[in-house]
Write an enzyme that holds these catalytic residues in place. Structure first.
Site, PDB file in Angstrom:
ATOM      1  N   LYS A   1     -70.326  13.914 -26.369  1.00  0.00           N
ATOM      2  CA  LYS A   1     -70.579  15.206 -25.703  1.00  0.00           C
ATOM      3  C   LYS A   1     -69.364  16.119 -25.840  1.00  0.00           C
ATOM      4  CE  LYS A   1     -73.842  13.126 -22.477  1.00  0.00           C
ATOM      5  NZ  LYS A   1     -74.030  12.340 -21.253  1.00  0.00           N
TER       6      LYS A   1
ATOM      7  N   GLN B   1     -71.534  11.276 -15.368  1.00  0.00           N
ATOM      8  CA  GLN B   1     -72.234  10.318 -16.230  1.00  0.00           C
ATOM      9  C   GLN B   1     -72.881   9.208 -15.404  1.00  0.00           C
ATOM     10  OE1 GLN B   1     -72.590  10.677 -19.568  1.00  0.00           O
ATOM     11  NE2 GLN B   1     -73.755   8.799 -19.770  1.00  0.00           N
TER      12      GLN B   1
ATOM     13  N   ASP C   1     -77.242  19.042 -16.230  1.00  0.00           N
ATOM     14  CA  ASP C   1     -78.173  17.925 -16.458  1.00  0.00           C
ATOM     15  C   ASP C   1     -79.579  18.261 -15.948  1.00  0.00           C
ATOM     16  OD1 ASP C   1     -77.195  15.585 -17.737  1.00  0.00           O
ATOM     17  OD2 ASP C   1     -75.985  15.067 -15.988  1.00  0.00           O
TER      18      ASP C   1
HETATM   19  N1  GUN Z   1     -76.766   8.591 -18.637  1.00  0.00           N
HETATM   20  C1  GUN Z   1     -77.748   8.416 -19.547  1.00  0.00           C
HETATM   21  N2  GUN Z   1     -78.314   9.610 -19.850  1.00  0.00           N
HETATM   22  C2  GUN Z   1     -77.688  10.542 -19.097  1.00  0.00           C
HETATM   23  C3  GUN Z   1     -77.815  11.953 -18.972  1.00  0.00           C
HETATM   24  O1  GUN Z   1     -78.652  12.611 -19.603  1.00  0.00           O
HETATM   25  N3  GUN Z   1     -76.962  12.553 -18.097  1.00  0.00           N
HETATM   26  C4  GUN Z   1     -76.046  11.855 -17.383  1.00  0.00           C
HETATM   27  N4  GUN Z   1     -75.275  12.544 -16.539  1.00  0.00           N
HETATM   28  N5  GUN Z   1     -75.905  10.552 -17.481  1.00  0.00           N
HETATM   29  C5  GUN Z   1     -76.722   9.897 -18.334  1.00  0.00           C
END
Ligand code: GUN
Length: 288
Positions: free
Chosen positions: A54, A98, A121
């Site tokens: 990311k 996360q 998100d």
């Molecule tokens: N863990 C797995 N997928 C995601 C996501 O799309 N966002 C976040 N914050 N954590 C994740």
């Protein structure tokens, strides 16, 4: 029939080039670089890889990212305190905590603490509510990636029967909400199935577009797919033989008309849509 591949890697590059141009134009005009703050609690290796990807993507499109790793023993109130600081920081436009979080922390409590305007998100109930009502502030990243993969490969969604296997808050439920809207790239008839669905294969065989998001390796087999259906695999499973999706790719590709590979399908688009949301968040906060 051997299915055509829905190539998420190439499409992600194309959309990231578009976002980079928008970011450059915005920065030139407003003098503010969009900034994504990422937070990781503990040291889960898969989460570390996701965060690294990311942050690299932010850099590719000319955005800033700020990362904070907190120890695995971080308490809920410490994490809430840290999120409050990010909420109040005008230099941070998007916040991503996360998941999964360690077991001493109530995930829903933390997601509720992220300021809705910075919730890139799209996990906050306010943003989920806006999505359900068809007036989204942000679109959730993975569902938006699935939608773009279909739309930009000229797979018509309107009027089609989309069957989603999996009812998670991250993929299944928000994707169903998006695709059922009266809107461009939507207007589908949507069925959501799960572990309690009776005669699952009969339901999945009714799909024009079948989306697998259950987290079970190679769960979707050819007998569950109508010949000519479009198959989208959201799964990323780590097995002894390496990464694989929720779809038995080699067998199902002989039945489907289009299919996503894993890796290189939906995954790169999820990150791309996070960039898009960070730009939108920044534009909302700074003004366009
Ligand atoms: N863990 C797995 N997928 C995601 C996501 O799309 N966002 C976040 N914050 N954590 C994740």
């Amino acid at each position: 029939m051997t299915a055509q591949l829905l190539d998420g890697k190439t499409l992600a590059r194309t959309i990231q080039t578009e976002i980079a141009a928008e970011v450059a134009e915005f920065v030139a005009r407003k003098g503010t670089k969009p900034c994504l703050a990422t937070v990781l609690v503990g040291a889960d290796p898969a989460s570390e890889v996701y965060i690294r990807n990311k942050r690299q993507a932010c850099e590719r499109v000319g955005m800033e990212s700020r990362h904070t790793s907190l120890p695995a023993e971080t308490t809920q109130s410490e994490l809430l305190g840290f999120v409050a600081k990010l909420n109040a920081d005008p230099g941070v436009h998007g916040i991503l905590v996360q998941l999964p979080l360690p077991k001493q922390i109530d995930e829903s409590r933390v997601l509720l603490a992220v300021a809705p305007a910075k919730d890139v998100d799209c996990f906050h109930p306010e943003n989920v509510g806006l999505l359900v009502q068809g007036r989204p502030r942000f679109l959730p990243c993975t569902p938006h990636g699935v939608q773009q993969l279909l739309v930009r490969n000229a797979v018509d969604i309107a009027g089609k029967h989309v069957v989603i296997v999996g009812r998670s808050d991250i993929v299944g439920k928000p994707l169903a909400n998006m695709l059922v809207q009266k809107a461009a790239g939507a207007d589908a008839t949507v069925t959501v199935c799960h572990s309690r669905t009776r005669d699952l294969a009969a339901v999945t065989r009714a799909a024009d577009i079948l989306v697998a998001a259950i987290g079970k390796p190679r769960f979707i087999t050819p007998d569950m797919v109508r010949p000519g259906a479009v198959v989208v695999d959201v799964g990323i499973n780590r097995t002894e033989s390496g990464l694989c999706g929720d779809v038995d790719f080699d067998a199902v590709r002989e039945v489907a008309s289009y299919i996503t590979p894993v890796p290189g399908g939906v995954g790169p688009l999820t990150i791309t849509m996070l960039l898009k949301n960070t730009l939108i968040a920044c534009q909302e906060q700074v003004g366009v």
